[in-house]
Design a protein around this motif. Structure first.
Motif, PDB file in Angstrom:
ATOM      1  N   GLY A 176       0.805  -1.212   0.000  1.00 24.30           N
ATOM      2  CA  GLY A 176       0.000   0.000   0.000  1.00 24.30           C
ATOM      3  C   GLY A 176       0.840   1.265   0.000  1.00 24.30           C
ATOM      4  O   GLY A 176       0.575   2.211  -0.755  1.00 24.30           O
ATOM      5  N   MET A 177       1.889   1.290   0.833  1.00 25.70           N
ATOM      6  CA  MET A 177       2.730   2.486   0.894  1.00 25.70           C
ATOM      7  C   MET A 177       3.557   2.650  -0.379  1.00 25.70           C
ATOM      8  O   MET A 177       3.782   3.769  -0.851  1.00 25.70           O
ATOM      9  CB  MET A 177       3.628   2.432   2.129  1.00 25.70           C
ATOM     10  CG  MET A 177       2.868   2.298   3.448  1.00 25.70           C
ATOM     11  SD  MET A 177       1.475   3.450   3.622  1.00 25.70           S
ATOM     12  CE  MET A 177       2.340   5.005   3.771  1.00 25.70           C
ATOM     13  N   ALA A 178       4.003   1.527  -0.936  1.00 21.36           N
ATOM     14  CA  ALA A 178       4.722   1.601  -2.217  1.00 21.36           C
ATOM     15  C   ALA A 178       3.796   2.106  -3.317  1.00 21.36           C
ATOM     16  O   ALA A 178       4.218   2.892  -4.183  1.00 21.36           O
ATOM     17  CB  ALA A 178       5.285   0.232  -2.574  1.00 21.36           C
ATOM     18  N   MET A 179       2.537   1.673  -3.293  1.00 17.69           N
ATOM     19  CA  MET A 179       1.579   2.140  -4.287  1.00 17.69           C
ATOM     20  C   MET A 179       1.410   3.656  -4.196  1.00 17.69           C
ATOM     21  O   MET A 179       1.359   4.354  -5.218  1.00 17.69           O
ATOM     22  CB  MET A 179       0.228   1.445  -4.061  1.00 17.69           C
ATOM     23  CG  MET A 179      -0.816   1.705  -5.142  1.00 17.69           C
ATOM     24  SD  MET A 179      -0.534   0.738  -6.652  1.00 17.69           S
ATOM     25  CE  MET A 179       0.006   2.014  -7.790  1.00 17.69           C
ATOM     26  N   ALA A 180       1.347   4.160  -2.980  1.00 16.12           N
ATOM     27  CA  ALA A 180       1.192   5.607  -2.787  1.00 16.12           C
ATOM     28  C   ALA A 180       2.393   6.361  -3.348  1.00 16.12           C
ATOM     29  O   ALA A 180       2.238   7.389  -4.021  1.00 16.12           O
ATOM     30  CB  ALA A 180       1.018   5.910  -1.301  1.00 16.12           C
ATOM     31  N   LEU A 181       3.594   5.859  -3.101  1.00 18.71           N
ATOM     32  CA  LEU A 181       4.795   6.523  -3.612  1.00 18.71           C
ATOM     33  C   LEU A 181       4.856   6.467  -5.132  1.00 18.71           C
ATOM     34  O   LEU A 181       5.235   7.448  -5.791  1.00 18.71           O
ATOM     35  CB  LEU A 181       6.043   5.873  -3.011  1.00 18.71           C
ATOM     36  CG  LEU A 181       6.284   6.148  -1.523  1.00 18.71           C
ATOM     37  CD1 LEU A 181       7.401   5.253  -0.993  1.00 18.71           C
ATOM     38  CD2 LEU A 181       6.625   7.615  -1.290  1.00 18.71           C
ATOM     39  N   ALA A 182       4.487   5.320  -5.708  1.00 18.12           N
ATOM     40  CA  ALA A 182       4.512   5.179  -7.161  1.00 18.12           C
ATOM     41  C   ALA A 182       3.533   6.142  -7.824  1.00 18.12           C
ATOM     42  O   ALA A 182       3.856   6.788  -8.835  1.00 18.12           O
ATOM     43  CB  ALA A 182       4.195   3.737  -7.550  1.00 18.12           C
ATOM     44  N   LEU A 183       2.334   6.257  -7.280  1.00 17.12           N
ATOM     45  CA  LEU A 183       1.341   7.168  -7.846  1.00 17.12           C
ATOM     46  C   LEU A 183       1.783   8.615  -7.687  1.00 17.12           C
ATOM     47  O   LEU A 183       1.633   9.433  -8.609  1.00 17.12           O
ATOM     48  CB  LEU A 183      -0.012   6.953  -7.172  1.00 17.12           C
ATOM     49  CG  LEU A 183      -0.694   5.606  -7.450  1.00 17.12           C
ATOM     50  CD1 LEU A 183      -1.971   5.475  -6.633  1.00 17.12           C
ATOM     51  CD2 LEU A 183      -1.003   5.442  -8.938  1.00 17.12           C
ATOM     52  N   HIS A 184       2.331   8.940  -6.529  1.00 20.30           N
ATOM     53  CA  HIS A 184       2.800  10.307  -6.296  1.00 20.30           C
ATOM     54  C   HIS A 184       3.883  10.682  -7.299  1.00 20.30           C
ATOM     55  O   HIS A 184       3.877  11.804  -7.843  1.00 20.30           O
ATOM     56  CB  HIS A 184       3.340  10.432  -4.866  1.00 20.30           C
ATOM     57  CG  HIS A 184       3.883  11.793  -4.552  1.00 20.30           C
ATOM     58  ND1 HIS A 184       3.085  12.837  -4.135  1.00 20.30           N
ATOM     59  CD2 HIS A 184       5.163  12.287  -4.618  1.00 20.30           C
ATOM     60  CE1 HIS A 184       3.835  13.912  -3.949  1.00 20.30           C
ATOM     61  NE2 HIS A 184       5.098  13.608  -4.222  1.00 20.30           N
ATOM     62  N   ASN A 185       4.806   9.765  -7.560  1.00 21.77           N
ATOM     63  CA  ASN A 185       5.885  10.043  -8.514  1.00 21.77           C
ATOM     64  C   ASN A 185       5.355  10.317  -9.918  1.00 21.77           C
ATOM     65  O   ASN A 185       6.014  10.984 -10.718  1.00 21.77           O
ATOM     66  CB  ASN A 185       6.855   8.870  -8.566  1.00 21.77           C
ATOM     67  CG  ASN A 185       7.815   8.850  -7.386  1.00 21.77           C
ATOM     68  OD1 ASN A 185       7.766   9.733  -6.517  1.00 21.77           O
ATOM     69  ND2 ASN A 185       8.669   7.852  -7.322  1.00 21.77           N
ATOM     70  N   LEU A 186       4.154   9.801 -10.209  1.00 19.60           N
ATOM     71  CA  LEU A 186       3.556   9.984 -11.528  1.00 19.60           C
ATOM     72  C   LEU A 186       2.439  11.033 -11.509  1.00 19.60           C
ATOM     73  O   LEU A 186       1.628  11.118 -12.424  1.00 19.60           O
ATOM     74  CB  LEU A 186       3.023   8.640 -12.039  1.00 19.60           C
ATOM     75  CG  LEU A 186       4.104   7.579 -12.268  1.00 19.60           C
ATOM     76  CD1 LEU A 186       3.482   6.203 -12.494  1.00 19.60           C
ATOM     77  CD2 LEU A 186       4.994   7.961 -13.442  1.00 19.60           C
ATOM     78  N   ASN A 187       2.397  11.822 -10.409  1.00 18.45           N
ATOM     79  CA  ASN A 187       1.438  12.934 -10.275  1.00 18.45           C
ATOM     80  C   ASN A 187      -0.008  12.465 -10.317  1.00 18.45           C
ATOM     81  O   ASN A 187      -0.886  13.140 -10.882  1.00 18.45           O
ATOM     82  CB  ASN A 187       1.683  13.987 -11.367  1.00 18.45           C
ATOM     83  CG  ASN A 187       3.060  14.632 -11.249  1.00 18.45           C
ATOM     84  OD1 ASN A 187       3.470  15.036 -10.168  1.00 18.45           O
ATOM     85  ND2 ASN A 187       3.773  14.703 -12.368  1.00 18.45           N
ATOM     86  N   ILE A 188      -0.267  11.308  -9.706  1.00 21.57           N
ATOM     87  CA  ILE A 188      -1.634  10.807  -9.573  1.00 21.57           C
ATOM     88  C   ILE A 188      -2.035  10.927  -8.109  1.00 21.57           C
ATOM     89  O   ILE A 188      -1.429  10.284  -7.244  1.00 21.57           O
ATOM     90  CB  ILE A 188      -1.743   9.343 -10.051  1.00 21.57           C
ATOM     91  CG1 ILE A 188      -1.389   9.254 -11.546  1.00 21.57           C
ATOM     92  CG2 ILE A 188      -3.132   8.786  -9.783  1.00 21.57           C
ATOM     93  CD1 ILE A 188      -1.348   7.834 -12.086  1.00 21.57           C
TER      94      ILE A 188
END
Length: 424
Positions: free
Chosen positions: A16-28
């Motif tokens: 879940g936390m990795a998903m949040a970081l991945a989305l943030h890096n892609l401006n989602i």
């Protein structure tokens, strides 16, 4: 229809936390909803995890690799020894020269703390005491979810990263039950100085020692190798949740049963020393469950998805369970980004490609898991198996033997698929 306007992530674990970081890096935009009141816990509360190059490459892109290095034990192979303590094989989990990274072993809680800290620095919203209850409604505009505290929230997309006991999976794939695999593992932490490592036996760690009653594992826990995970796995009957809790509550009784079952007098000295004075407070029990191969990882209206153990629980044999969850995460984030940039790509096509490419990968891991599980059998039982049923190290003749696992080239695959879609 916008599917990436705001994403709700159910579960504040590693995936879940990795998903949040991945989305943030892609401006989602996204927010995490965690059932617990805090993410904090003792280091030994949930053991340690292996991170291989396929995961470390992703974590490096998140900017957390330097902190991982400071808190991890680096290594490249897991070694196998027979009952006479002769090294009979090795399994590569990393190779800096071939794959860019050594493997890392880190406390799960410390890795989780690193991911939470990264999310806080990026001001990603994390909501505690939000235990997912149900999907209230899902339509063409959004999905509304409810929590046990009576509150509700809406999102354009909900991602269930809530683990093997996933409640989000109950919505996506109703009626699917996790399957007990007939095995459990018990582990604890041993001071490395306590181990009586024999001279002349060429011990390298991590190591799996094949005793006549099963495998015993010793794996460094701290950056300096001063602590060692000790443990074994054994067959056991399935229990209710309450039954497992009763077994784990009697930790001394559990250790006594393990000692009896292993026939300690026949075990190598290094194994006996690991069981001399067990730190009961550091004990963990891992019950092996699997998830049937799911027909779909997304809901009928395609606004709810599951990943990680919620979609495909993998036994810990390969040391790649967390790594595969991170691959799920980055693959989904990349296809969402492609969709956001190219709305002409069909949403169903996006999700179908994501599941297909990830399921193919998981199928490969399931096969590898079977081969490595067989490698933990006594040698006389291994001898009865056919060619290819037991994993064997061929890296001397074929250095790229594990390239398929440790260099998955996810970005290239998503880019190639996106380009193909735009041609149509």
């Amino acid at each position: 229809m916008d599917f990436t306007q705001d994403v709700a992530i159910i579960g504040g674990g590693l995936a879940g936390m990795a998903m949040a970081l991945a989305l943030h890096n892609l401006n989602i935009p996204c927010a995490v909803y965690e059932a617990r009141s805090t993410h904090s816990a003792s280091k030994t509360s949930s053991g340690a995890v292996m991170l291989s190059p396929n995961a470390l490459r992703i974590l490096d892109d998140f900017g957390v690799y330097p902190e991982l290095v400071r808190k991890s034990f680096p290594f490249e192979y897991v070694y196998y020894k027979d009952a006479d303590e002769k090294t009979i094989d090795r399994y590569p989990l990393g190779d800096e020269a071939l794959y860019g990274y050594k493997a890392m072993r880190i406390y799960r809680q410390e890795l989780l703390d690193i991911l939470y800290d990264a999310c806080y620095k990026r001001k990603i919203a994390v909501h505690y005491t939000k235990k997912f209850s149900k999907v209230v409604r899902e339509n063409d505009r959004n999905v509304v979810i409810a929590f046990d505290d009576g509150t509700e929230t809406s999102a354009s997309l909900v991602i269930g990263a809530d683990g093997i006991h996933s409640k989000v999976r109950d919505y996506v794939a109703p009626g699917v039950e996790k399957k007990f695999m007939g095995m459990t593992a018990v582990t604890w932490e041993t001071p490395t100085a306590q181990l009586r490592v024999p001279e002349g036996k060429d011990y390298k760690f991590p190591v799996s020692v094949l005793t006549k009653n099963g495998v015993f594992i010793l794996a460094p826990q701290k950056p300096d190798g001063s602590a060692m995970l000790s443990g074994t796995q054994f067959p056991v009957e399935d229990q209710t949740r309450e039954g497992w809790e009763r077994i784990m509550a009697d930790k001394q009784g559990l250790i006594d049963a393990i000692r009896k079952g292993m026939d300690m007098n026949s075990c190598p000295e290094v194994v006996r020393s690991a069981m001399d004075d067990v730190n009961l407070d550091s004990m963990n029990m891992w019950v092996f469950y699997s998830i049937p191969r799911l027909e779909r990882w997304t809901s009928e209206k395609r606004r709810v998805a599951i990943l990680g153990d919620a979609a495909h629980a993998i036994p810990p044999t390969t040391g790649n369970g967390a790594s595969q969850a991170f691959e799920d995460v980055i693959t989904l984030a990349l296809v969402l980004s492609s969709f956001k940039q190219h709305p002409s790509i069909g949403w169903d096509d996006v999700l179908d490609f994501w599941q297909k490419t990830r399921q193919e990968r998981i199928d490969q891991l399931v096969m590898l898991t079977k081969q490595l599980n067989n490698k933990r059998l006594p040698l006389e039982k291994q001898a009865l198996l056919g060619k290819g049923e037991v994993w064997m190290d061929e890296t001397v003749e074929n250095p790229a033997q594990m390239e398929w696992l440790y260099t998955p080239k996810i970005e290239e695959k998503v880019e190639a698929w996106t380009e193909e879609q735009l041609k149509d």
